[in-house]
Design an enzyme around this catalytic site. Structure first.
Site, PDB file in Angstrom:
ATOM      1  N   CYS A 161     -10.282  -4.637  -0.042  1.00 39.54           N
ATOM      2  CA  CYS A 161     -11.376  -3.658  -0.015  1.00 39.54           C
ATOM      3  C   CYS A 161     -12.262  -3.842  -1.257  1.00 39.54           C
ATOM      4  O   CYS A 161     -11.912  -4.549  -2.205  1.00 39.54           O
ATOM      5  CB  CYS A 161     -10.812  -2.242   0.054  1.00 39.54           C
ATOM      6  SG  CYS A 161     -10.235  -1.603  -1.530  1.00 39.54           S
ATOM      7  N   CYS A 195     -10.618  -2.958  -4.642  1.00 39.18           N
ATOM      8  CA  CYS A 195      -9.680  -3.984  -5.129  1.00 39.18           C
ATOM      9  C   CYS A 195     -10.441  -5.209  -5.635  1.00 39.18           C
ATOM     10  O   CYS A 195     -10.045  -5.829  -6.621  1.00 39.18           O
ATOM     11  CB  CYS A 195      -8.694  -4.376  -4.035  1.00 39.18           C
ATOM     12  SG  CYS A 195      -7.478  -3.081  -3.701  1.00 39.18           S
ATOM     13  N   CYS A 233      -3.995   0.624  -2.663  1.00 40.72           N
ATOM     14  CA  CYS A 233      -3.862  -0.605  -1.868  1.00 40.72           C
ATOM     15  C   CYS A 233      -2.787  -1.522  -2.452  1.00 40.72           C
ATOM     16  O   CYS A 233      -2.461  -1.453  -3.639  1.00 40.72           O
ATOM     17  CB  CYS A 233      -5.174  -1.377  -1.870  1.00 40.72           C
ATOM     18  SG  CYS A 233      -6.499  -0.588  -0.958  1.00 40.72           S
ATOM     19  N   GLU A 266      -2.978  -4.644  -3.128  1.00 36.21           N
ATOM     20  CA  GLU A 266      -3.490  -5.536  -4.173  1.00 36.21           C
ATOM     21  C   GLU A 266      -3.493  -4.843  -5.529  1.00 36.21           C
ATOM     22  O   GLU A 266      -3.072  -5.407  -6.536  1.00 36.21           O
ATOM     23  CB  GLU A 266      -4.927  -5.970  -3.835  1.00 36.21           C
ATOM     24  CG  GLU A 266      -5.055  -6.774  -2.555  1.00 36.21           C
ATOM     25  CD  GLU A 266      -5.318  -5.913  -1.325  1.00 36.21           C
ATOM     26  OE1 GLU A 266      -4.735  -4.809  -1.225  1.00 36.21           O
ATOM     27  OE2 GLU A 266      -6.105  -6.346  -0.468  1.00 36.21           O
ATOM     28  N   ASN A 306       0.851  -1.196   0.000  1.00 41.19           N
ATOM     29  CA  ASN A 306       0.000   0.000   0.000  1.00 41.19           C
ATOM     30  C   ASN A 306       0.884   1.243   0.000  1.00 41.19           C
ATOM     31  O   ASN A 306       1.947   1.280   0.634  1.00 41.19           O
ATOM     32  CB  ASN A 306      -1.008  -0.011   1.151  1.00 41.19           C
ATOM     33  CG  ASN A 306      -0.409  -0.133   2.518  1.00 41.19           C
ATOM     34  OD1 ASN A 306       0.644  -0.745   2.694  1.00 41.19           O
ATOM     35  ND2 ASN A 306      -1.062   0.435   3.521  1.00 41.19           N
ATOM     36  N   ILE A 307       0.425   2.237  -0.742  1.00 40.00           N
ATOM     37  CA  ILE A 307       1.167   3.489  -0.903  1.00 40.00           C
ATOM     38  C   ILE A 307       0.208   4.632  -0.600  1.00 40.00           C
ATOM     39  O   ILE A 307      -0.736   4.873  -1.365  1.00 40.00           O
ATOM     40  CB  ILE A 307       1.721   3.617  -2.340  1.00 40.00           C
ATOM     41  CG1 ILE A 307       2.592   2.393  -2.698  1.00 40.00           C
ATOM     42  CG2 ILE A 307       2.514   4.915  -2.496  1.00 40.00           C
ATOM     43  CD1 ILE A 307       2.935   2.285  -4.174  1.00 40.00           C
ATOM     44  N   GLU A 308       0.426   5.271   0.539  1.00 40.56           N
ATOM     45  CA  GLU A 308      -0.510   6.312   0.982  1.00 40.56           C
ATOM     46  C   GLU A 308      -0.079   7.691   0.492  1.00 40.56           C
ATOM     47  O   GLU A 308       1.001   7.860  -0.080  1.00 40.56           O
ATOM     48  CB  GLU A 308      -0.629   6.260   2.514  1.00 40.56           C
ATOM     49  CG  GLU A 308      -1.183   4.912   2.963  1.00 40.56           C
ATOM     50  CD  GLU A 308      -1.521   4.841   4.434  1.00 40.56           C
ATOM     51  OE1 GLU A 308      -1.058   5.700   5.214  1.00 40.56           O
ATOM     52  OE2 GLU A 308      -2.258   3.901   4.800  1.00 40.56           O
TER      53      GLU A 308
HETATM   54  N1  THU Z   1      -5.205  -1.463   2.440  1.00 40.95           N
HETATM   55  C1  THU Z   1      -4.624  -2.289   1.523  1.00 40.95           C
HETATM   56  O1  THU Z   1      -3.558  -1.978   0.994  1.00 40.95           O
HETATM   57  N2  THU Z   1      -5.248  -3.447   1.225  1.00 40.95           N
HETATM   58  C2  THU Z   1      -6.351  -3.924   1.866  1.00 40.95           C
HETATM   59  O2  THU Z   1      -6.795  -5.024   1.580  1.00 40.95           O
HETATM   60  C3  THU Z   1      -7.002  -3.110   2.903  1.00 40.95           C
HETATM   61  C4  THU Z   1      -6.480  -1.744   3.069  1.00 40.95           C
HETATM   62  C5  THU Z   1      -4.484  -0.238   2.836  1.00 40.95           C
HETATM   63  C6  THU Z   1      -5.072   1.053   2.388  1.00 40.95           C
HETATM   64  C7  THU Z   1      -4.505   1.998   3.422  1.00 40.95           C
HETATM   65  O3  THU Z   1      -3.203   2.367   3.064  1.00 40.95           O
HETATM   66  C8  THU Z   1      -4.417   1.165   4.685  1.00 40.95           C
HETATM   67  O4  THU Z   1      -4.437  -0.190   4.237  1.00 40.95           O
HETATM   68  C9  THU Z   1      -5.527   1.407   5.682  1.00 40.95           C
HETATM   69  O5  THU Z   1      -6.751   1.318   5.092  1.00 40.95           O
END
Ligand code: THU
Length: 135
Positions: A95, A98, A58, A60, A47-49
């Site tokens: 999510c 995804c 996300c 995935e 995940n890259i915020e």
């Molecule tokens: N996130 C994912 O990368 N994959 C998931 O299946 C659930 C959520 C990330 C998004 C965000 O960066 C952090 O988790 C919190 O929601």
């Protein structure tokens, strides 16, 4: 079946390695994914915020977009690992966004979604189980 489990172990370990690259200073929730292509290639993602929150990607989708952007469109499985920073990984499910992206490229009944706490403790789902009545 035995062979499947071995493959999943390798895929889960790749997801754990990808999780090390998670950029998640805002949620501190770290996720890694490893996507197995039908030809055996593996693409990983984390995940890259973003400080604006909305542009966050996300793990995935990072893995899927990496693969599609390199010409792959046939996928067999994805392993997902995640949890709060500094804690033991918990069950981490994809999510809705995804799941919809998976629906674009993955067969609903043969594609496997592997949610893992460790290489030994994991749950396996089809895409149809996690996204019934999909668009
Ligand atoms: N996130 C994912 O990368 N994959 C998931 O299946 C659930 C959520 C990330 C998004 C965000 O960066 C952090 O988790 C919190 O929601």
């Amino acid at each position: 079946m035995q062979e499947d489990m071995q493959d999943y172990g390798m895929l889960i370990q790749a997801a754990f390695r990808a999780r090390e690259f998670s950029y998640s200073p805002y949620s501190r929730f770290r996720v890694g994914a490893a996507l197995l292509c039908r030809d055996g290639a593996v693409f990983t993602g984390c995940n890259i915020e973003n400080r604006a929150y909305g542009p966050t990607n996300c793990a995935e989708r990072t893995a899927i977009f990496k693969a599609v952007s390199e010409g792959k469109r046939e996928f067999a499985a994805i392993a997902i690992v995640g949890g709060a920073q500094g804690q033991q990984p918990d069950w981490c499910y994809p999510c809705g966004v995804c799941r919809q992206v998976m629906a674009e490229f993955c067969d609903a009944d043969s594609f496997r979604i592997i949610c893992a706490k460790s290489a030994e403790e994991f749950r396996v789902y089809t895409l149809r189980e996690l996204l019934p009545e999909m668009f």
